[in-house]
Scaffold this motif. Structure first.
Motif, PDB file in Angstrom:
ATOM      1  N   LEU A 199      -1.054   6.160   2.541  1.00  0.00           N
ATOM      2  CA  LEU A 199       0.302   6.302   2.019  1.00  0.00           C
ATOM      3  C   LEU A 199       1.237   5.401   2.810  1.00  0.00           C
ATOM      4  O   LEU A 199       0.992   5.122   3.994  1.00  0.00           O
ATOM      5  CB  LEU A 199       0.797   7.753   2.139  1.00  0.00           C
ATOM      6  N   PRO A 200       2.326   4.955   2.212  1.00  0.00           N
ATOM      7  CA  PRO A 200       3.354   4.255   2.990  1.00  0.00           C
ATOM      8  C   PRO A 200       3.940   5.183   4.052  1.00  0.00           C
ATOM      9  O   PRO A 200       3.887   6.413   3.929  1.00  0.00           O
ATOM     10  CB  PRO A 200       4.409   3.894   1.935  1.00  0.00           C
ATOM     11  N   TYR A 201       4.518   4.585   5.083  1.00  0.00           N
ATOM     12  CA  TYR A 201       5.160   5.386   6.116  1.00  0.00           C
ATOM     13  C   TYR A 201       6.253   4.568   6.797  1.00  0.00           C
ATOM     14  O   TYR A 201       6.252   3.336   6.755  1.00  0.00           O
ATOM     15  CB  TYR A 201       4.143   5.891   7.146  1.00  0.00           C
ATOM     16  N   GLY A 207      16.840  -0.439  15.548  1.00  0.00           N
ATOM     17  CA  GLY A 207      17.865  -0.688  14.549  1.00  0.00           C
ATOM     18  C   GLY A 207      17.783   0.206  13.335  1.00  0.00           C
ATOM     19  O   GLY A 207      18.563   0.050  12.395  1.00  0.00           O
ATOM     20  N   GLY A 208      16.833   1.138  13.300  1.00  0.00           N
ATOM     21  CA  GLY A 208      16.690   2.007  12.133  1.00  0.00           C
ATOM     22  C   GLY A 208      15.237   2.297  11.830  1.00  0.00           C
ATOM     23  O   GLY A 208      14.477   2.720  12.706  1.00  0.00           O
ATOM     24  N   HIS A 209      14.818   2.059  10.583  1.00  0.00           N
ATOM     25  CA  HIS A 209      13.450   2.324  10.156  1.00  0.00           C
ATOM     26  C   HIS A 209      12.956   1.205   9.251  1.00  0.00           C
ATOM     27  O   HIS A 209      13.736   0.604   8.512  1.00  0.00           O
ATOM     28  CB  HIS A 209      13.352   3.665   9.427  1.00  0.00           C
ATOM     29  N   HIS A 210      11.676   0.950   9.333  1.00  0.00           N
ATOM     30  CA  HIS A 210      11.034  -0.110   8.556  1.00  0.00           C
ATOM     31  C   HIS A 210       9.840   0.491   7.824  1.00  0.00           C
ATOM     32  O   HIS A 210       9.096   1.304   8.398  1.00  0.00           O
ATOM     33  CB  HIS A 210      10.586  -1.230   9.497  1.00  0.00           C
ATOM     34  N   LEU A 211       9.639   0.087   6.569  1.00  0.00           N
ATOM     35  CA  LEU A 211       8.567   0.662   5.763  1.00  0.00           C
ATOM     36  C   LEU A 211       7.287  -0.166   5.862  1.00  0.00           C
ATOM     37  O   LEU A 211       7.308  -1.391   5.721  1.00  0.00           O
ATOM     38  CB  LEU A 211       8.995   0.749   4.296  1.00  0.00           C
ATOM     39  N   VAL A 212       6.181   0.532   6.082  1.00  0.00           N
ATOM     40  CA  VAL A 212       4.853  -0.077   6.086  1.00  0.00           C
ATOM     41  C   VAL A 212       4.087   0.438   4.866  1.00  0.00           C
ATOM     42  O   VAL A 212       4.011   1.648   4.641  1.00  0.00           O
ATOM     43  CB  VAL A 212       4.084   0.265   7.375  1.00  0.00           C
ATOM     44  N   VAL A 213       3.555  -0.482   4.084  1.00  0.00           N
ATOM     45  CA  VAL A 213       2.699  -0.138   2.950  1.00  0.00           C
ATOM     46  C   VAL A 213       1.292  -0.607   3.328  1.00  0.00           C
ATOM     47  O   VAL A 213       0.986  -1.799   3.218  1.00  0.00           O
ATOM     48  CB  VAL A 213       3.168  -0.816   1.650  1.00  0.00           C
ATOM     49  N   PRO A 214       0.432   0.290   3.820  1.00  0.00           N
ATOM     50  CA  PRO A 214      -0.843  -0.131   4.415  1.00  0.00           C
ATOM     51  C   PRO A 214      -1.769  -0.829   3.421  1.00  0.00           C
ATOM     52  O   PRO A 214      -1.725  -0.601   2.203  1.00  0.00           O
ATOM     53  CB  PRO A 214      -1.460   1.183   4.900  1.00  0.00           C
ATOM     54  N   TYR A 215      -2.619  -1.661   3.980  1.00  0.00           N
ATOM     55  CA  TYR A 215      -3.621  -2.424   3.242  1.00  0.00           C
ATOM     56  C   TYR A 215      -4.992  -1.827   3.568  1.00  0.00           C
ATOM     57  O   TYR A 215      -5.092  -0.814   4.273  1.00  0.00           O
ATOM     58  CB  TYR A 215      -3.499  -3.887   3.681  1.00  0.00           C
ATOM     59  N   ALA A 216      -6.074  -2.420   3.065  1.00  0.00           N
ATOM     60  CA  ALA A 216      -7.422  -1.898   3.326  1.00  0.00           C
ATOM     61  C   ALA A 216      -8.433  -3.038   3.335  1.00  0.00           C
ATOM     62  O   ALA A 216      -8.305  -3.993   2.568  1.00  0.00           O
ATOM     63  CB  ALA A 216      -7.810  -0.857   2.279  1.00  0.00           C
ATOM     64  N   PHE A 217      -9.428  -2.921   4.208  1.00  0.00           N
ATOM     65  CA  PHE A 217     -10.510  -3.906   4.270  1.00  0.00           C
ATOM     66  C   PHE A 217     -11.810  -3.394   3.647  1.00  0.00           C
ATOM     67  O   PHE A 217     -12.639  -4.185   3.220  1.00  0.00           O
ATOM     68  CB  PHE A 217     -10.783  -4.298   5.723  1.00  0.00           C
ATOM     69  N   ASP A 218     -12.009  -2.084   3.610  1.00  0.00           N
ATOM     70  CA  ASP A 218     -13.296  -1.576   3.125  1.00  0.00           C
ATOM     71  C   ASP A 218     -13.510  -1.878   1.645  1.00  0.00           C
ATOM     72  O   ASP A 218     -14.637  -2.098   1.196  1.00  0.00           O
ATOM     73  CB  ASP A 218     -13.439  -0.085   3.396  1.00  0.00           C
ATOM     74  N   THR A 219     -12.424  -1.923   0.871  1.00  0.00           N
ATOM     75  CA  THR A 219     -12.506  -2.215  -0.562  1.00  0.00           C
ATOM     76  C   THR A 219     -12.232  -3.686  -0.859  1.00  0.00           C
ATOM     77  O   THR A 219     -12.075  -4.073  -2.011  1.00  0.00           O
ATOM     78  CB  THR A 219     -11.495  -1.345  -1.322  1.00  0.00           C
ATOM     79  N   ASN A 220     -12.189  -4.503   0.157  1.00  0.00           N
ATOM     80  CA  ASN A 220     -11.793  -5.906   0.069  1.00  0.00           C
ATOM     81  C   ASN A 220     -12.997  -6.793  -0.224  1.00  0.00           C
ATOM     82  O   ASN A 220     -14.073  -6.609   0.354  1.00  0.00           O
ATOM     83  CB  ASN A 220     -11.170  -6.295   1.419  1.00  0.00           C
TER      84      ASN A 220
END
Length: 323
Positions: A199-201, A207-220
């Motif tokens: 999930l994103p987190y 300075g605040g908050h930054h959004l991470v949208v994770p990636y994946a290598f196992d399905t790559n």
């Protein structure tokens, strides 16, 4: 200009904990069980090359992995890369167009600059073009100033081809300063330089908050070029289908996000495209799937999952420590 990210030992432990057993319901559009992110890496023409000032030839992430040749070109490996921009990318884009599937490109600036027609086609088809660095190289040993300049060049190249600055960033082979530079550059909705969640987190910083949208290598598909890895298209499609089925089953109570990474020189080969099509057929047979660009996933998170109060307090503490 946002302040630099700073982590102490306590924050590192928090990072290890993640959401734990209390992962939020993402409330994907339409009540979807799975958000599926298809990512097409545009890298051909940006890999290590003597003519671009590199000390050795490229040697990674093709069907011909080999040792680098110091001070020499490797014409055979170059030819493997060329297949991606000459043939593979168009085969993949045709597949997505036929099925009307939106994808995100992780586009290397130099690669897009050298074959701008790829960017033009992606814009015409409504895909997202996110930034993937100026060169497809390892940034771990690069100076801060040079990496910042590469970031600027990347954004300028994408803007020139598409008319818009990218909303997403993904280096891949990051340095310790990459995310800090993303913040200081500004204008990014998210980055994907993480593989630690489904999930994103939010990442707190001074300075605040930054959004991470994770990636994946196992399905790559890069696992066709690694050991251990996939050998046949069936290996890959079976693994993709098994992964999707698990996500979909869990999604009845705990919806998640699945990422599938693609490379034009790998997934663009005929046998692998058939494997990808087989997976997409399987996905299409299920209700409750949101196939989305990463920018759309990020926008959804920004809208529906504001920063928790505890994270706001943590960011304030970070700011106080930095004085």
């Amino acid at each position: 200009m946002p302040s630099a990210i700073h982590f102490d030992a306590t924050e590192r432990l928090t990072d290890l904990k993640g959401y734990g057993e209390n992962a939020p319901d993402p409330h994907w559009p339409g009540g979807a069980r799975v958000a599926l992110s298809l990512v097409l890496n545009i890298e051909e023409g940006s890999e290590r090359h003597i003519d671009d000032g590199d000390s050795a030839s490229e040697h990674l992430n093709t069907d011909m992995n080999c040792d680098p040749l110091p001070g020499q070109r490797n014409l055979n490996l170059e030819s493997h890369y060329e297949y991606g921009s000459r043939v593979g990318v168009w085969r993949l884009l045709d597949l997505f167009r036929t099925r009307q599937l939106p994808v995100t490109a992780f586009a290397v600036g130099q690669a897009l600059e050298r074959v701008p027609a790829i960017g033009h086609r992606m814009v015409a088809d409504g895909h997202e073009i996110a930034a993937h660095g100026w060169r497809w190289i390892d940034y771990r040993e690069m100076s801060r100033n040079e990496e910042a300049e590469h970031m600027r060049l990347t954004v300028a190249a994408i803007r020139k081809v598409t008319g818009e600055a990218p909303l997403g960033w993904y280096t891949g082979r990051v340095s310790e300063q990459t995310r800090q530079l993303v913040l200081e550059h500004g204008g990014f909705l998210y980055d994907s330089d993480a593989y630690n969640d489904d999930l994103p987190y939010w990442v707190p910083h001074a300075g605040g908050h930054h959004l991470v949208v994770p990636y994946a290598f196992d399905t790559n598909d890069m696992r066709f070029a690694s050991t251990p890895g996939f050998v046949s298209g069936r290996d890959w499609s079976d693994y993709l289908i098994d992964s999707f089925d698990q996500f979909w089953a869990e999604g009845a109570h705990r919806p998640r996000m699945m990422s599938v990474g693609l490379h034009c020189r790998l997934a663009g080969r005929p046998g692998r495209l058939r494997a990808l099509a087989r997976f997409l057929d399987h996905v299409a047979a299920h209700d409750g799937v949101w196939v989305a660009r990463r920018a759309d996933i990020a926008r959804h998170w920004h809208t529906h999952h504001t920063v928790p109060c505890a994270d706001v307090e943590q960011a304030s503490q970070v700011s106080d420590r930095r004085g």
